[in-house]
Scaffold this active site. Sequence first.
Site, PDB file in Angstrom:
ATOM      1  N   GLN A   1      58.338  37.500  39.655  1.00  0.00           N
ATOM      2  CA  GLN A   1      57.584  37.769  39.585  1.00  0.00           C
ATOM      3  C   GLN A   1      56.669  36.397  38.956  1.00  0.00           C
ATOM      4  O   GLN A   1      57.468  35.939  38.131  1.00  0.00           O
ATOM      5  CB  GLN A   1      57.110  38.745  38.154  1.00  0.00           C
TER       6      GLN A   1
ATOM      7  N   LYS B   1      44.125  47.678  30.829  1.00  0.00           N
ATOM      8  CA  LYS B   1      44.181  45.895  32.134  1.00  0.00           C
ATOM      9  C   LYS B   1      43.126  45.725  32.511  1.00  0.00           C
ATOM     10  O   LYS B   1      42.086  46.704  33.001  1.00  0.00           O
ATOM     11  CB  LYS B   1      45.824  47.006  32.753  1.00  0.00           C
TER      12      LYS B   1
END
Length: 649
Positions: free
Chosen positions: A385, A473
């Site tokens: 990531q 989010k």
Amino acid sequence: MIKITLPDSSVREYEKGVSGLDIARSISNRLAKEVLSITVNGEVCDLTRSIEADSTIKLNTWDDAEGKHAFWHSSAHLMAEAIDVLYPGTKFAIGPSIEMGFYYDLDLPEGKQITDKDLKKIEQKMLELARQKNAFVRTEMAKEEALAHFTEKGDEYKQELISELEDGTITFYEQGGFTDLCRGPHLPNTSYIKAIQLNSIAGAYWRGDEKNKMLTRIYGVTFPKAKFLDEYNKMMEEAKKRDHRKIGKEMELFTFSQSVGQGLPLWLPKGAALRERLENFLKVVQKKFGYEQIITPHIGDVRLYKTSGHYQKYGADSFQTINTPAEGEEFMLKPMNCPHHCEVFKFKPRSYKDLPTRFAEFGTVYRYEQSGELHGLTRVRGFTQDDAHIFCRPDQLKEEFKKVIDIIFIIFKALDFKEYTAQISLRDPQKPEKYIGTPENWDKAEQAIVEACEEKGLNTITELGEAAFYGPKLDFMIKDALGRSWQLGTIQVDYNLPERFELEYIGSDDKRHRPVMIHRAPFGSMERFCAVLIEHTAGKFPLWLTPEQVVILPISEKYNDYAAKVSNYLNICDIRSIVDDRNEKIGRKIRDNELKRIPYLLIVGEQEAENETVSVRRQGEGDKGTMAMKEFADFINDEVRNQLSEIYN
RNA sequence: GCCGGGAUAGCUCAGGGGUAGAGCGCAUCCUUGGUAAGGAUGAGGUCGUGAGUUCAAAUCUCAUUCCUGGCUCCA
């Protein structure tokens, strides 16, 4: 007479009971031919349904989602009819239209099976039935009556569906000899369906629950014109050509090995270098935005994940813990970087003046994905990531959010992603029990996101109930060159981890306060991002990123030395070049290297060697004339600089 | 994990109970060329792995690994 208002706000008068088809006919013959469904006061209906009162309508054609929906939904019924004829006794579960076509879930009679080879036969039957121009007839039935009908038929699927419907009338559609429970709407008749292609067969659980029986699902797509089917197949072919698994192999970017294990990508030299360039690019951008790189290990004590809550929530989706029998320790392969980053934050007391603190890491994580779910680089068990965690004060949330949005746009620009949508995921106001944290904090966080998006002029959609349990989010979806959507970066607000890790900073009031955390990953995962980039560009990466920028083609072996000299010179100028010194004619070399997706081809022969020049060919564009070596190097470096203007400014 | 399909040369794939084929790539040689395929020759595979049936298995059966189309899941 009743008044019908059209989408352009014009009003026409019709007899009471007029149908959508009648209205279309009154406007133009062409429209009458093309219209597929009608939206009456917001409700999509059959074209044959009569309209009894003043209404606002919209006539839907193939260009409207509502038109395609009716078309494909009717096609699903047509397929069911064909299967009912060919495989008597089949029970039909559900058959909806989907984004590109339709499917129907079937329960075939005992001992019967449909394989890929049978699809042609079903297609033929469908075409035959379509040509019969059978009308789709809508009928209504009382719930009891409907239930009795399917009980008699022994179809437990429809029984289950009906028993869950509200009491009252149930609608059915019948075409040819086939009747199905259905809300509609449908096409007037089957003859609209001109081109049919059944694509695949798959197993699917009844109602998507793995405890239920596995049904046979057949996917198909149909069109009102044969030409559209051709276009569809061309598109599918193009998608196949761009498949990152195929291009990854061809361009030697990555591979998998049975011996290493499924879902564990091996990055080959060219792929690794490409990925490294992406990472360095982001590192430079992030540095400008005040991020600090950190490095944390690939494993962590299981207690760390018990603190974070990941163990409880995702323990089953993680690899088994690593134990040290002699000392009784227990470690997890890290499934997330955030717990480690929280510990980095805790390294020393933090002042409000230190915030926001931004820790970035290309952190490799391991997740035990179900084996059937793995797919190329887009779904793997070990991935990296481009992670970072921002620890900030609640009042800094909005500004930080805006800065992350800026980073994401810099990336979109450098990589030529032109179309995107951003999804704001907020909590479900009906279910406060699903979320942790105080309503005040949630309000603040949601407001910060919404305002940040507004102030940045983002193209957003908002979904209620899609927030994570720990915070709202923002997800970015990009559209690639073929118009396919991919989910990439994400920005998430988190109140949970600071709480669980008891993170604190000393405020200006000399009291302890809890920071808010933002998780963000603009690429998402390097693996997945590279896959998307490969499919978006078809392997023709931007010049700054591509594995080989220039290939030098000597006219004959006599000029191999000069070609090597040019290559060396370019490499010194930080340009990636190779030489094709095979014993082949120049035409052959041009062809082969054009196909290798190298942006610049330099042809060198007697003239070039004498004058220290190169003859330039741009991939896909042909001859661009002659340049001096240095001139060409400057030209390439300018182009790269231009593509990366954001980090050079 | 579940339901289908698959695995044969570096790549793409054909074949199929009697010990392997094509195209591309690769190597060598001829050719030494000017903007998208010059020619010849040659090397390469215990047909994913393990077991079973058979006089004989790459081919049939079973198991297993991996890939793949879906379903379910996705911090």
